[in-house]
Design an enzyme around this catalytic site. Structure first.
Site, mmCIF file in Angstrom:
data_model
loop_
_atom_site.group_PDB
_atom_site.id
_atom_site.type_symbol
_atom_site.label_atom_id
_atom_site.label_comp_id
_atom_site.label_asym_id
_atom_site.label_seq_id
_atom_site.Cartn_x
_atom_site.Cartn_y
_atom_site.Cartn_z
ATOM 1 N N THR A 179 -29.842 18.444 48.251
ATOM 2 C CA THR A 179 -29.300 18.932 46.977
ATOM 3 C C THR A 179 -30.352 19.831 46.327
ATOM 4 O OG1 THR A 179 -30.124 16.991 45.781
ATOM 5 C CG2 THR A 179 -27.875 16.845 46.638
ATOM 6 N N GLU B 187 -36.231 31.115 43.906
ATOM 7 C CA GLU B 187 -35.568 29.965 43.286
ATOM 8 C C GLU B 187 -34.413 30.493 42.434
ATOM 9 O OE1 GLU B 187 -36.670 26.582 43.863
ATOM 10 O OE2 GLU B 187 -37.586 27.810 45.401
ATOM 11 N N ASP C 169 -42.985 26.494 41.461
ATOM 12 C CA ASP C 169 -42.626 26.077 42.820
ATOM 13 C C ASP C 169 -43.893 25.730 43.625
ATOM 14 O OD1 ASP C 169 -40.794 25.996 45.229
ATOM 15 O OD2 ASP C 169 -42.126 27.640 45.807
ATOM 16 N N LYS D 266 -45.325 22.016 45.285
ATOM 17 C CA LYS D 266 -45.763 21.817 46.671
ATOM 18 C C LYS D 266 -47.184 21.245 46.710
ATOM 19 C CE LYS D 266 -42.555 25.348 48.204
ATOM 20 N NZ LYS D 266 -42.313 26.791 48.256
HETATM 21 N N1 HSE Z 1 -38.639 30.122 46.314
HETATM 22 C C1 HSE Z 1 -39.419 29.491 47.327
HETATM 23 C C2 HSE Z 1 -40.376 30.526 47.919
HETATM 24 C C3 HSE Z 1 -38.522 28.896 48.348
HETATM 25 O O1 HSE Z 1 -40.276 31.695 47.564
HETATM 26 O O2 HSE Z 1 -41.229 30.161 48.692
HETATM 27 C C4 HSE Z 1 -39.120 27.833 49.204
HETATM 28 O O3 HSE Z 1 -39.481 26.689 48.489
#
Ligand code: HSE
Length: 334
Positions: A91, A205, A216, A220
Site C-alpha cells: 500500500t 513520490e 523520502d 530510508k
Molecule cells: N521517490 C523515490 C525516489 C521512490 O525517487 O527514489 C523510491 O522510494
C-alpha cells in the site's frame, strides 16, 4: 503456500506479473504456491483455490475480475481468512503514522503470517515493534524493497556479512533528487525542468516535496539504521536538508573542482540527509536515477552497491523476499 497481496497499484500489480513470469522458479520451491487474495482500497478478490493471475493482470480494477469480488471488503478480512501464509504488503507509504499498512502488518504478524513489504511507512514508524511481533509470531518480516529498490542491501548484510558489524552507512537513496542534481551537473538543466522530467519517469513520490526536501531519503536512513545497525532511530532524529537551495552556480563550481553535489544520507555519530560534495571518482558518485549504498563493516571494510532504487526494479526485491520465505519454509518441511 497461500499468498495475499495488499495493494493493487504499481508494485502490487508488478509483483503479480512477476509471480506469473517466474511461475516455474516459484513452483520448484513450492508446488502449492497460490495467490488467494488481492485487495485495494475499494475491495478485494478472493479464491481459496488460487486466483487466475493472467486474468488478474488483465483487469484495470479488481471489480472486473470474473469472480470472488467483495466490494467494500478490506485487507483485514483477507488477513483473517483461513490458511493465509504470506502477505505482500504494497500500500502507499504514509510516514506520519504508517497507516494503513501498519495495522495490516501488525495483524498479519500476530496471526503468524509472513510479511514482505515495499512500504516504508510502517517500518519508519514502528520498526522494532514489528520485528518483535515477527519473532513472537515465528514468522519473517522482509522489506528489501523499502530502501534503494532493487539494491540487495538487507540481503547482503543478512546473508553475507553475518559476522560483521556495520559501522557506518552513507548512500544516495533517492532517485528523484539524484536525477535532478545530475541534470543540473551535466546539462545545466534548471531544477524545475529536471523535477518535471523525474515526475514523467514516474519515480517521484506522490508529493514531490517528499523527494526534494529529503523526507523520502530520511525514511530510508531510519530503516537502514534500525535494521542494519541495531539503532533505535526515529524520523525526527534525522537532521534533514533537502536540495531546494542547491543553485546552478554551486553545482557548476563543484563540477569545476571534480566534485558533484549529491543528496547523501549518512548514519554515523550524526544521522543526516543533506547535500554533500562527493568526489567525482568516489564509488558513491552515481548519476541519473541510480541509487548507491556505501557501507563500512568492521571485517569486510568498504562495500558499495549501485542500482535502481525506484519503480519497476523494486519488484525484484519483493520477489526475492517472497522466494526467501518459500525457501525457508521448504527447508522446514525437509
Ligand atoms: N521517490 C523515490 C525516489 C521512490 O525517487 O527514489 C523510491 O522510494
Amino acid at each position: 503456500m497461500n499468498i495475499i497481496v495488499i495493494g493493487f497499484g504499481f508494485i502490487g500489480r508488478g509483483v503479480i506479473e512477476a509471480f506469473l513470469r517466474k511461475a516455474e522458479r516459484i513452483r520448484r520451491l513450492d508446488e502449492d504456491f497460490r495467490v488467494v487474495g488481492v485487495s485495494d482500497s475499494r475491495g478485494y478478490v478472493y479464491d481459496s483455490e488460487g486466483l487466475d493471475l493472467k486474468r488478474l493482470i488483465g483487469v484495470d480494477e479488481l471489480s472486473q475480475y470474473p469472480s470472488g469480488y467483495c466490494r467494500g471488503g478490506s485487507a483485514e478480512d483477507l488477513i483473517e481468512m483461513e490458511g493465509v501464509d504470506l502477505m505482500v504488503e504494497a500500500t502507499p507509504t504514509n510516514v506520519v503514522d504508517g497507516e494503513p499498512g501498519l495495522t495490516f502488518m501488525r495483524r498479519a504478524l500476530r496471526r503468524g503470517i509472513h510479511v514482505v513489504t515495499s512500504n516504508k511507512g510502517p517500518l519508519v514508524v514502528a520498526f522494532h515493534e514489528l520485528k518483535s511481533l515477527a519473532e513472537e509470531g515465528g514468522c519473517q518480516l522482509l522489506f528489501e524493497g523499502t530502501v534503494a529498490g532493487a539494491i540487495p542491501i538487507f540481503s547482503l548484510v543478512r546473508e553475507s556479512l553475518q559476522g560483521d558489524e556495520i559501522l557506518r552507512i552513507s548512500g544516495i537513496l533517492n532517485g528523484t533528487t539524484n536525477y535532478i542534481l545530475s541534470r543540473m551537473h551535466f546539462e545545466g538543466t534548471s531544477f524545475e525542468i529536471a523535477l518535471k522530467e523525474a515526475q514523467e519517469r514516474g519515480i517521484t513520490e506522490r508529493d514531490p516535496s517528499y523527494d526534494v526536501d529529503g523526507i523520502d531519503a530520511a525514511c530510508k536512513v531510519v530503516i537502514l539504521a534500525n535494521a542494519l545497525m541495531n539503532r533505535d532511530v526515529r524520523f525526527e532524529d534525522v537532521e534533514r536538508t533537502g536540495i531546494r537551495r542547491v543553485t546552478q552556480e554551486a553545482v557548476s563550481l563543484a563540477k569545476r573542482s571534480n566534485f558533484a553535489i549529491k543528496l547523501v544520507g549518512t548514519i554515523d555519530r550524526r544521522i543526516e540527509v543533506a547535500p554533500k560534495l562527493v568526489p567525482i571518482n568516489h564509488p558513491l558518485c552515481v548519476h541519473g536515477t541510480l541509487n548507491a549504498v556505501h557501507i563500512e563493516a568492521d571485517l569486510a571494510g568498504e562495500i558499495t552497491l549501485v542500482g535502481y532504487g525506484a519503480g519497476r526494479e523494486t519488484v525484484s526485491a519483493v520477489l526475492n523476499d517472497v522466494l526467501t520465505v518459500l525457501k525457508s519454509e521448504a527447508k522446514k518441511k525437509g
